[in-house]
Write an enzyme that holds these catalytic residues in place. Structure first.
Site, PDB file in Angstrom:
ATOM      1  N   GLU A 196      -0.979  -1.565   1.315  1.00 47.53           N
ATOM      2  CA  GLU A 196      -0.695  -0.661   1.994  1.00 47.53           C
ATOM      3  C   GLU A 196      -1.672  -0.148   2.914  1.00 47.53           C
ATOM      4  OE1 GLU A 196       2.612   1.678   0.515  1.00 47.53           O
ATOM      5  OE2 GLU A 196       3.612  -0.080   0.228  1.00 47.53           O
TER       6      GLU A 196
ATOM      7  N   LYS B  30      15.166   0.918   3.624  1.00 38.87           N
ATOM      8  CA  LYS B  30      14.568  -0.572   3.422  1.00 38.87           C
ATOM      9  C   LYS B  30      15.498  -1.782   3.880  1.00 38.87           C
ATOM     10  CE  LYS B  30      11.360   0.424  -0.278  1.00 38.87           C
ATOM     11  NZ  LYS B  30      10.385   0.587  -1.622  1.00 38.87           N
TER      12      LYS B  30
END
Length: 430
Positions: free
Chosen positions: A206, A340
């Protein structure tokens, strides 16, 4: 009219080089929408099913040709000529019924979500409005506080740090643009701090740094050093956040948490004691998945102990699922949900989860996955829902920066009506 004339999917690559689904929706009016589905590394066992081919001779079994075929046959046959892209809720309901399973395991959540998001993009294109405005209406004006993952461990990195993410939140910024600058400056200063200490400055999935450290607590101290080196005040202008991803640490055989990097084993109660100690010592405002997704007693204890002053986010715990969230609200577990889109599989269900959270006084943190792409839909969702917080990685790697750049564009478009609430975004804390 914006009736759907063609739904087409293809296999493309995500930021980790794994296949994922891209969907395009065409209409008779000429309006068009495209989306790419994200994918997670540490996944909750109750998430909607991401359909993978399992053919080891292609992409090590991670191909998504079955999901692509489901879009191009079953879903396309259902939608083409029968639905307008303006009928988002109706289309999402039809997709859920077409699948017919509780976890979207027949068609695949990656197939269904790709279509759901592409339909929304096509509708915004037809109406000639930005996606955030189409999804949220005229009152969509709040830019989110970024939760920037600048130091990676756990399943997101090949190092000895047990906690998956250490993040900075520029709560004292005046605008989103200012917040992004603060985060980027801290990120660059962290690189210098790590280098000075002789640590590796390679980045994880990330975009955050992924060094081997002496302890999990050292991750916090090097970040605090970077904040000060960048010229900001920890605890005032910048708060810290952690994603522990405890389900990855939990050992089902002995029912304990194994922090292998430190060589420590803790009970549920000892984990809660540890978090209480850390949050008393450091300016930590948010902890995600502090206990295993099935350790509801532990989550409840954690909420009772520090839930009035620390945001406790359920990711694997709630998996963007309204049934799971409703149970959490009823039992007093957590005070925030991570959102999400691919955990649940349609935009309609995603928005339902956000609404349920807000009604209960829980915050909703819009989130990326570790496997991302240039698709920036979640940036628009964050503003559309006035969520107030977004978690989308470090200010590094195009797959992460794409979301930040989209938020910069949105803030520009909103002009003087744009809001950045900083600490006030944590309406779940006393």
């Amino acid at each position: 009219m914006p009736f759907i004339t063609q739904v087409y999917a293809r296999e493309v690559l995500d930021s980790r080089g794994n296949p994922t689904v891209e969907v395009e929706v065409f209409t008779e009016s000429g309006a068009f929408g495209r989306s790419i589905v994200p994918s997670g590394a540490s996944t909750g066992e109750y998430e909607a099913v991401e359909l993978r081919d399992g053919d080891k001779s292609r992409y090590l079994g991670k191909g998504v040709l079955k999901a692509v075929e489901n879009v191009n046959t079953i879903i396309a046959q259902e939608l083409e000529g029968n639905y307008s892209v303006l009928d988002q809720v109706v289309i999402d309901k039809a997709l859920i019924e077409l699948d017919g399973t509780e976890n979207k395991g027949k068609l695949g959540a990656n197939a269904i979500l790709g279509v759901s998001m592409a339909v929304a993009h096509a509708a915004a294109d037809y109406l000639d409005v930005p996606l955030y405005q189409y999804l949220g209406g005229f009152n969509s004006k709040q830019l989110p506080v970024p939760m920037m993952n600048i130091l990676n461990g756990g399943a997101h990195a090949d190092n000895n740090v047990d906690i998956q993410e250490f993040m900075v939140m520029p709560v004292g910024a005046e605008s989103f643009r200012h917040a992004l600058r603060i985060g980027a400056e801290i990120f660059h200063n962290l690189k210098a701090v790590l280098k000075d200490k002789g640590y590796n400055t390679a980045v994880g999935d990330e975009g955050g740094f992924a060094p081997n450290l002496g302890s999990n607590e050292e991750a916090i101290t090097v970040i605090l050093e970077a904040i000060e080196k960048a010229g900001y005040k920890p605890g005032e202008e910048v708060k810290l956040a952690m994603d522990v991803a405890s389900s990855e640490l939990f050992n089902k055989e002995d029912g304990k948490y194994h922090l292998d990097g430190e060589g420590v084993v803790k009970t549920s109660e000892e984990m809660v004691d540890w978090y209480e100690e850390l949050t008393n010592k450091y300016p930590i405002i948010s902890i995600e998945d502090g206990l295993d997704e099935n350790d509801w007693a532990g989550h409840k204890l954690l909420t009772e102990r520090i839930g009035s002053r620390v945001q406790l986010v359920g990711d694997d715990l709630f998996v963007t699922n309204t049934k799971k969230l409703a149970a959490g609200i009823e039992q007093g577990v957590g005070n925030s949900i991570l959102i999400k889109v691919n955990q649940i599989g349609t935009l309609t269900e995603t928005f339902e989860a956000i609404e349920m959270a807000k009604r209960a006084g829980y915050t909703a943190v819009i989130s990326h996955r570790s496997g991302e792409s240039e698709d920036a839909t979640i940036a628009d969702i964050a503003v559309a829902t006035n969520a107030g917080q977004i978690k989308t990685g470090a200010p590094s790697r195009t797959d992460r920066v794409a979301k930040y750049n989209q938020l910069l564009r949105i803030e520009d478009q909103l002009g003087s009506t744009a809001e950045y609430l900083g600490l006030k975004s944590f309406y779940n804390l006393k």
